[in-house]
Design a protein around this motif. Structure first.
Motif, PDB file in Angstrom:
ATOM      1  N   PRO A 128       0.772  -1.409  -0.130  1.00 20.61           N
ATOM      2  CA  PRO A 128      -0.087  -0.289  -0.623  1.00 20.61           C
ATOM      3  C   PRO A 128       1.189   1.330  -0.353  1.00 20.61           C
ATOM      4  CG  PRO A 128       0.341  -0.957   2.015  1.00 20.61           C
ATOM      5  CD  PRO A 128       0.898  -1.954   1.456  1.00 20.61           C
ATOM      6  N   LEU A 129       0.724   2.529  -0.899  1.00 19.45           N
ATOM      7  CA  LEU A 129       1.294   3.643  -0.784  1.00 19.45           C
ATOM      8  C   LEU A 129       1.197   4.000   0.356  1.00 19.45           C
ATOM      9  CD1 LEU A 129       1.479   4.755  -4.512  1.00 19.45           C
ATOM     10  CD2 LEU A 129       3.025   3.090  -3.592  1.00 19.45           C
ATOM     11  N   GLY A 130       1.734   4.937   1.438  1.00 17.19           N
ATOM     12  CA  GLY A 130       1.686   5.754   1.736  1.00 17.19           C
ATOM     13  C   GLY A 130       0.176   5.594   3.743  1.00 17.19           C
ATOM     14  N   THR A 172       0.086  -4.881  10.087  1.00 21.94           N
ATOM     15  CA  THR A 172       1.860  -5.355  10.418  1.00 21.94           C
ATOM     16  C   THR A 172       2.144  -3.970  10.170  1.00 21.94           C
ATOM     17  OG1 THR A 172       1.170  -5.175   7.399  1.00 21.94           O
ATOM     18  CG2 THR A 172       1.295  -7.180   8.667  1.00 21.94           C
ATOM     19  N   GLN A 173       2.201  -3.350   9.599  1.00 22.66           N
ATOM     20  CA  GLN A 173       3.135  -1.989   9.962  1.00 22.66           C
ATOM     21  C   GLN A 173       2.764  -1.070  11.906  1.00 22.66           C
ATOM     22  OE1 GLN A 173       2.020   1.570   7.920  1.00 22.66           O
ATOM     23  NE2 GLN A 173       2.435  -0.034   5.390  1.00 22.66           N
ATOM     24  N   THR A 174       2.007  -1.400  12.249  1.00 21.97           N
ATOM     25  CA  THR A 174       2.010  -1.225  13.772  1.00 21.97           C
ATOM     26  C   THR A 174       2.938  -2.287  14.155  1.00 21.97           C
ATOM     27  OG1 THR A 174      -0.334  -0.828  12.968  1.00 21.97           O
ATOM     28  CG2 THR A 174       0.451  -1.407  15.627  1.00 21.97           C
ATOM     29  N   ILE A 201       5.960   1.152  12.268  1.00 20.55           N
ATOM     30  CA  ILE A 201       5.695   1.861  11.715  1.00 20.55           C
ATOM     31  C   ILE A 201       4.496   3.313  11.872  1.00 20.55           C
ATOM     32  CG2 ILE A 201       5.588   2.814   8.231  1.00 20.55           C
ATOM     33  CD1 ILE A 201       6.859  -0.359   8.848  1.00 20.55           C
ATOM     34  N   ARG A 202       3.567   2.273  11.872  1.00 20.24           N
ATOM     35  CA  ARG A 202       2.778   2.888  12.495  1.00 20.24           C
ATOM     36  C   ARG A 202       2.854   2.569  14.386  1.00 20.24           C
ATOM     37  NH1 ARG A 202       1.343   5.887   8.019  1.00 20.24           N
ATOM     38  NH2 ARG A 202       2.862   3.796   6.882  1.00 20.24           N
ATOM     39  N   GLU A 248       6.067  -7.881   5.714  1.00 28.84           N
ATOM     40  CA  GLU A 248       6.302  -6.982   5.811  1.00 28.84           C
ATOM     41  C   GLU A 248       7.708  -6.943   6.155  1.00 28.84           C
ATOM     42  OE1 GLU A 248       3.635  -4.045   5.865  1.00 28.84           O
ATOM     43  OE2 GLU A 248       5.007  -2.870   5.484  1.00 28.84           O
ATOM     44  N   LYS A 249       8.389  -7.919   6.656  1.00 26.04           N
ATOM     45  CA  LYS A 249       9.457  -7.633   7.477  1.00 26.04           C
ATOM     46  C   LYS A 249      10.406  -7.767   6.382  1.00 26.04           C
ATOM     47  CE  LYS A 249       8.958 -10.771   9.841  1.00 26.04           C
ATOM     48  NZ  LYS A 249       9.043 -12.037  11.250  1.00 26.04           N
TER      49      LYS A 249
END
Ligand code: UFG
Length: 352
Positions: free
Chosen positions: A202-204, A214-216, A220-221, A341-342
């Motif tokens: 995903p962009l942004g 996954t970003q949390t 990243i979030r 993601e990693k």
């Protein structure tokens, strides 16, 4: 001495550099098809080709093309008029953006489909698989939804483009007697290829649940917002039918087999592609924590506009007619999404 020359059947995948498209390209190549990818790279990166190559040993032919461009689209299809079918993924897909820019969504998603259908007629390419969505059911009165469940007025211009897309195809079937089509109504695709060489990009800031999780998990979030804790469900959070993207990709191979072998019962068929199981947002978070050992920081917030309370599939028709069923568990969906993601973020530590 005799020579046996096996010519692979060619399939055009529009949007083949995207999330579902790239996983489908891998499954088709592994099933022995020659794949041509058409993509305008508006929401994908060319390195996806490296991922596909690294998994399959084959680098698909890539045509950078915006299907809204009529003359260029005709030229590319003419070049590949020996294709036996088209899998049409290429579309804009952000629900929120579609509300802000409806014209862009109708122009892009509908005009590109119309151009694809025109090319299929002109070059006599007979088989079409269309990416549809469970969004066509809106907030269903009865669960699980079958293909007979009435569709409801779309909640967003994005959803409307899926409904209209199905109608455009059905109208075209009356005009083009050679055409056969299958619409696959996807539920919620998540996860990544087990090689972690392709996945969702995903962009942004992600709109969808799994990439946000996954970003949390990777920091990243900061925190996941759970949209709505007051739904009429077991824990108050909304229910969806999450399906592993590789299972979803395999459904396309089964659908293509059905079209290519002429075993379909009608020239247009629709299939729900889901697992048949509904999970709440909290269940997904906890499955992720179990599968990865990573805890997720989250807070409950108000509902997100346009979300339905619950939707999950009855996928019996696909199980029976496509001889396909989803295999992967929610935990595998979560762990593969996290591994991807990693890898993508380059933080995977080598196991020493
Ligand atoms: N959610 C959160 N927090 C987030 C993101 C999502 O709580 O940060 C919740 C949503 O409110 C929803 C669930 O997680 O209850 C799933 O949301 P997604 O955004 O992942 O998926 P949607 O069901 O909203 O959307 C998907 C596809 C669309 C499609 C739609 C049809 O992404 O393309 O299903 O229902 F149109």
């Amino acid at each position: 001495m005799s020579y046996l020359c096996i010519v692979k059947q060619k399939i055009i995948i529009t949007g083949g550099m995207g999330y579902i498209g790239s996983h489908t390209a891998v499954e088709l190549i592994e099933s022995g098809f020659a794949v041509v990818i058409i993509d305008n790279l508006s929401n994908a990166r060319e390195e996806v080709l490296d991922g596909i190559h690294s998994i399959t040993g084959v680098r698909p032919v890539f045509e950078k093309l915006d299907l809204v461009e009529h003359e260029k689209t005709l030229a590319v299809f003419e070049k590949h008029k020996d294709a036996i079918g088209v899998i049409h993924f290429a579309a804009l897909k952000a629900v929120g953006e579609s509300v802000a820019k409806p014209g862009l969504y109708f122009k892009n998603n509908i005009l590109s489909l119309v151009h694809v259908l025109e090319c299929m007629e002109r070059f006599q390419i007979p088989n079409l698989i269309f990416s549809s969505s469970c969004t066509v059911y809106g907030e269903p009165d009865k669960l699980p939804v079958t293909e007979e469940t009435p569709t409801k007025k779309a909640n967003s211009p994005y959803g409307a483009t899926k409904q209209i897309g199905e109608e455009v195809i059905q109208a075209e079937l009356h005009a083009n007697s050679q055409l056969k089509a299958i619409s696959l109504r996807y539920f919620n695709p998540v996860g990544a290829h087990n090689s972690a060489k392709i996945g969702e990009l995903p962009l942004g800031v992600p709109n969808n649940l799994m990439p946000y999780i996954t970003q949390t998990a990777l920091g990243i979030r900061e925190e996941l917002s759970v949209f709505g804790a007051d739904y009429n469900t077991k824990d108050g959070t909304a229910i969806r039918d999450y399906i592993h993207v590789v299972d979803l990709a395999k459904a396309h191979v089964s659908a293509l087999d059905r079209l290519a072998h002429d075993t379909q019962e009608k020239n247009y068929e629709i299939y729900n592609i889901g697992t048949g199981k509904g999970y709440t947002v909290l269940e997904v978070i906890h499955a992720f924590e179990r599968a990865t050992g990573q805890s997720i920081q989250y807070k409950m917030v108000t509902r997100r506009a346009g979300d339905v309370e619950a939707v999950y599939a009855n996928a019996n028709l696909a199980n029976e007619k496509l001889a396909w069923s989803a295999q992967e568990s929610l935990e595998t969906m979560c762990s593969s999404a996290y591994t991807w993601e990693k890898m993508y973020r380059g933080t995977e530590k080598s196991a020493t």
